[in-house]
Design an enzyme around this catalytic site. Structure first.
Site, PDB file in Angstrom:
ATOM      1  N   HIS A  32      23.599 -13.522 -22.927  1.00 13.23           N
ATOM      2  CA  HIS A  32      22.482 -12.706 -23.391  1.00 13.23           C
ATOM      3  C   HIS A  32      21.842 -13.318 -24.646  1.00 13.23           C
ATOM      4  O   HIS A  32      20.614 -13.363 -24.783  1.00 13.23           O
ATOM      5  CB  HIS A  32      22.987 -11.286 -23.681  1.00 13.23           C
ATOM      6  CG  HIS A  32      21.924 -10.355 -24.142  1.00 13.23           C
ATOM      7  ND1 HIS A  32      22.143  -9.406 -25.118  1.00 13.23           N
ATOM      8  CD2 HIS A  32      20.624 -10.214 -23.780  1.00 13.23           C
ATOM      9  CE1 HIS A  32      21.034  -8.730 -25.332  1.00 13.23           C
ATOM     10  NE2 HIS A  32      20.099  -9.191 -24.540  1.00 13.23           N
ATOM     11  N   GLU A  89      19.677 -16.206 -23.675  1.00 18.79           N
ATOM     12  CA  GLU A  89      18.389 -15.733 -23.143  1.00 18.79           C
ATOM     13  C   GLU A  89      17.394 -15.515 -24.283  1.00 18.79           C
ATOM     14  O   GLU A  89      16.229 -15.911 -24.206  1.00 18.79           O
ATOM     15  CB  GLU A  89      18.600 -14.448 -22.352  1.00 18.79           C
ATOM     16  CG  GLU A  89      17.332 -13.750 -21.910  1.00 18.79           C
ATOM     17  CD  GLU A  89      17.457 -12.241 -21.953  1.00 18.79           C
ATOM     18  OE1 GLU A  89      16.591 -11.576 -22.559  1.00 18.79           O
ATOM     19  OE2 GLU A  89      18.437 -11.711 -21.377  1.00 18.79           O
ATOM     20  N   HIS A  90      17.846 -14.902 -25.365  1.00 16.96           N
ATOM     21  CA  HIS A  90      16.975 -14.664 -26.518  1.00 16.96           C
ATOM     22  C   HIS A  90      16.512 -15.982 -27.142  1.00 16.96           C
ATOM     23  O   HIS A  90      15.332 -16.148 -27.479  1.00 16.96           O
ATOM     24  CB  HIS A  90      17.729 -13.857 -27.576  1.00 16.96           C
ATOM     25  CG  HIS A  90      17.719 -12.383 -27.338  1.00 16.96           C
ATOM     26  ND1 HIS A  90      17.177 -11.487 -28.238  1.00 16.96           N
ATOM     27  CD2 HIS A  90      18.190 -11.639 -26.302  1.00 16.96           C
ATOM     28  CE1 HIS A  90      17.318 -10.247 -27.769  1.00 16.96           C
ATOM     29  NE2 HIS A  90      17.935 -10.320 -26.599  1.00 16.96           N
ATOM     30  N   GLU A 114      20.032  -4.508 -30.631  1.00 15.55           N
ATOM     31  CA  GLU A 114      19.929  -4.047 -29.243  1.00 15.55           C
ATOM     32  C   GLU A 114      21.216  -3.326 -28.834  1.00 15.55           C
ATOM     33  O   GLU A 114      21.181  -2.293 -28.166  1.00 15.55           O
ATOM     34  CB  GLU A 114      19.671  -5.250 -28.340  1.00 15.55           C
ATOM     35  CG  GLU A 114      19.267  -4.904 -26.927  1.00 15.55           C
ATOM     36  CD  GLU A 114      18.869  -6.129 -26.125  1.00 15.55           C
ATOM     37  OE1 GLU A 114      19.159  -6.145 -24.904  1.00 15.55           O
ATOM     38  OE2 GLU A 114      18.282  -7.064 -26.704  1.00 15.55           O
TER      39      GLU A 114
END
Length: 327
Positions: free
Chosen positions: A78, A81-82, A159
């Protein structure tokens, strides 16, 4: 967003086709033109020419997700991805891609699921070629600028903190806490300041680059491009750019020794653990019942989709019929 949803469905079709397939079956009332092919580096491509489309849309899926996170770096997929949005060798400005898409009437996003990571955007068709050029660089030469590592680590943590108040996420965490801890689905998929922290002689940026170089390989990728341009033009634009995505050869011994690979054979629940009832208290005024059935993998039956039949029977809200009559 209906174009994006279409692309995500078609991406799955790319994964379930053999790499030599060239013919695309379509409905007799479908006026779109399709072309499916595989680049020399193994990257699968589905092109769609739709003369009526007022937007171009692109989606690239990679067969890697949170279950592939190292056990000591949960949330790394994740986090990666950022980081891909924050500059490449050809376009080093951190917001260049996002600004270009927004300035040309488009939207962009990405998501990380347990077994897939997906990047997608839409844009005015006239700017598709330069958008593809910027997009392809994510998978060719990202910078992983150390300046932005700390910022995005905090963004991922925020998040995670925000999701603590979401009942869907809370239910997912409850499930994660009761299944076999050795199963890949038991991993913490979002990431936090703790799991993504720098450690003595172990910087998270170094782990990020290793993960990228290991998994972001062309043969693990499938790309769908839809536009009102002719197929030969789309093929030229895609081939010129995405043929540059590296195909990374991994030693078989490395693959076999990875703890996340070994965990893939673990059962979802431990022997003697079922039947199991779990009661949790939601934050909102919700009353839900969820049931989990453990089944062998049905991936090889993707054409028949047996689970879709079962889901339809269980969720059917019309007049009741005998199961044997439907079968």
């Amino acid at each position: 967003m209906h174009i994006i949803r279409l692309l995500l469905v078609l991406l799955w079709c790319c994964y379930t086709q053999a790499v030599y397939a060239v013919d695309v079956n379509k409905s007799s009332i479908d006026n779109r033109l399709y072309q499916y092919h595989t680049l020399e580096n193994g990257l699968r491509v589905l092109l769609i020419a739709d003369a009526s489309a007022d937007k171009a849309a692109v989606s690239l899926d990679i067969n890697v997700g949170s279950v592939d996170d190292p056990l000591d770096r949960q949330g790394l997929a994740h986090f990666l991805e950022h980081m891909l949005f924050l500059g490449t060798k050809k376009y080093p400005e951190a917001d260049e891609y996002q600004t270009f898409i927004s300035d040309n009437g488009g939207t962009h996003n990405a998501y990380t699921s347990p077994r897939h990571t997906n990047y997608f955007f839409d844009i005015n068709p006239g700017q598709l070629e330069p958008a593809l050029d910027r997009f392809a660089q994510f998978f060719i030469a990202p910078l992983f600028d150390p300046f932005y590592v700390e910022r995005e680590r905090n963004a991922v943590h925020s998040e995670y903190q925000a999701s603590l108040r979401e009942d869907f996420r809370r239910a997912h965490d409850v499930r994660r806490s009761v299944i076999n801890p050795a199963h890949p689905d038991a991993k913490f998929s979002v990431g936090s300041l703790d799991t993504l922290a720098d450690r003595p002689d172990d910087l998270v940026r170094d782990d990020l680059i290793r993960f990228y170089q290991r998994y972001y390989s062309s043969e693990k990728m499938a790309l769908v491009v839809l536009s009102n341009h002719p197929l030969d033009i789309l093929k030229k634009w895609v081939s010129e750019r995405f043929a540059q995505v590296p195909k990374r050869q991994q030693p078989s011994a490395l693959q076999a020794s990875a703890p996340e690979q070994k965990a893939a054979s673990e059962p979802l629940f431990l022997p003697g653990q079922l039947p199991l009832e779990v009661i949790s208290r939601p934050l909102k005024d919700l009353r839900e019942m969820r049931m989990t059935f453990t089944l062998p993998s049905v991936a090889e039956y993707y054409r028949e989709k047996p689970l879709s039949y079962i889901a339809n029977l269980l969720g059917h809200e019309g007049v009741h019929a005998q199961v044997e009559d439907i079968a």
